[in-house]
Design a protein around this motif. Structure first.
Motif, PDB file in Angstrom:
ATOM      1  N   ILE A 168      13.226 -35.397  20.663  1.00 20.64           N
ATOM      2  CA  ILE A 168      13.854 -36.694  20.421  1.00 20.64           C
ATOM      3  C   ILE A 168      15.290 -36.627  20.938  1.00 20.64           C
ATOM      4  O   ILE A 168      16.079 -35.796  20.489  1.00 20.64           O
ATOM      5  N   ALA A 169      15.617 -37.491  21.904  1.00 20.52           N
ATOM      6  CA  ALA A 169      16.974 -37.514  22.463  1.00 20.52           C
ATOM      7  C   ALA A 169      17.959 -37.979  21.398  1.00 20.52           C
ATOM      8  O   ALA A 169      17.595 -38.702  20.463  1.00 20.52           O
ATOM      9  N   LEU A 170      19.207 -37.585  21.570  1.00 24.43           N
ATOM     10  CA  LEU A 170      20.248 -37.934  20.607  1.00 24.43           C
ATOM     11  C   LEU A 170      21.350 -38.749  21.261  1.00 24.43           C
ATOM     12  O   LEU A 170      21.777 -38.455  22.370  1.00 24.43           O
ATOM     13  N   MET A 171      21.794 -39.775  20.539  1.00 17.92           N
ATOM     14  CA  MET A 171      22.978 -40.543  20.906  1.00 17.92           C
ATOM     15  C   MET A 171      23.930 -40.430  19.731  1.00 17.92           C
ATOM     16  O   MET A 171      23.528 -40.633  18.592  1.00 17.92           O
ATOM     17  N   GLY A 172      25.179 -40.098  20.009  1.00 17.24           N
ATOM     18  CA  GLY A 172      26.133 -39.895  18.934  1.00 17.24           C
ATOM     19  C   GLY A 172      27.247 -40.924  18.930  1.00 17.24           C
ATOM     20  O   GLY A 172      27.816 -41.232  19.969  1.00 17.24           O
ATOM     21  N   TYR A 173      27.548 -41.440  17.756  1.00 12.84           N
ATOM     22  CA  TYR A 173      28.669 -42.363  17.594  1.00 12.84           C
ATOM     23  C   TYR A 173      29.666 -41.763  16.618  1.00 12.84           C
ATOM     24  O   TYR A 173      29.388 -40.770  15.959  1.00 12.84           O
ATOM     25  N   GLY A 174      30.841 -42.375  16.529  1.00 17.13           N
ATOM     26  CA  GLY A 174      31.835 -41.960  15.544  1.00 17.13           C
ATOM     27  C   GLY A 174      32.933 -41.081  16.104  1.00 17.13           C
ATOM     28  O   GLY A 174      33.720 -40.503  15.353  1.00 17.13           O
ATOM     29  N   ASN A 175      32.998 -40.970  17.411  1.00 11.71           N
ATOM     30  CA  ASN A 175      33.989 -40.117  18.046  1.00 11.71           C
ATOM     31  C   ASN A 175      35.416 -40.430  17.603  1.00 11.71           C
ATOM     32  O   ASN A 175      36.267 -39.542  17.558  1.00 11.71           O
TER      33      ASN A 175
END
Length: 178
Positions: free
Chosen positions: A62-69
């Protein structure tokens, strides 16, 4: 989720995914899913690394996308890495996210920062810099607590996700169904 699987089967979308699913919610989903999520969008940045969720997603493709930088931008460690290289802390923390194999979700209204964000994939942080930022990891999320999703059984009080109420709909912390 079943409706998204049906939409994908009908050719209405190529990929389907989830947002803010931790390992427990993913396990629950995978128990009945016909199709794995293609992506899980989660909070991910140097100060919150969602280690168990990231590991589970990688094990299942499952690919990951990250937010909250943005939470990590003002940290002195990011600024200390950025300044000598003539970079912004945002470039450094986004480069860290990308070097961890997570697609970064960023936002800005400022053209200068947008241009900086576009340069981040070309930056390469040293292993020492990567470890300095990795060491900032904290246990609790800053935005969305994936472990605080509630399940409510008919006639019963709400129980934390992972409780024994297997057939009830998922509820979010504000009370609406997910």
């Amino acid at each position: 989720w079943a409706a998204l699987e049906d939409a994908q089967a009908a050719g209405l979308c190529r990929y389907i995914g989830v947002s803010n699913y931790d390992e427990g919610l993913l396990r629950e989903l995978l128990a009945t899913a016909r199709v794995l999520p293609a992506v899980n969008q989660i909070e991910f940045h140097p100060r919150y690394q969602a280690v168990q969720t990231v590991s589970f997603c990688r094990q299942h493709g499952i690919a990951l996308m990250g937010y909250g930088n943005g939470v990590s931008l003002a940290h002195e460690a990011a600024e200390a890495i950025a300044a000598p290289r003539g970079l912004s802390a945002g470039q450094v923390t986004l480069a860290w996210t990308l070097q961890n194999g997570v697609a970064g979700v960023v936002q800005s209204r400022h053209l200068e920062r947008m241009a900086q964000n576009l340069q981040a994939p070309d930056l390469e942080l040293s292993e020492t810099e990567m470890e300095t930022l990795r060491a900032l990891g904290e246990e609790e999320p800053f935005y969305w607590d994936m472990g605080n999703v509630l399940r409510e059984a008919p006639g019963d009080a709400a129980v934390a996700a992972g409780g024994n109420s297997e057939s009830s709909p998922l509820k979010n912390p504000s009370g609406g169904e997910l």
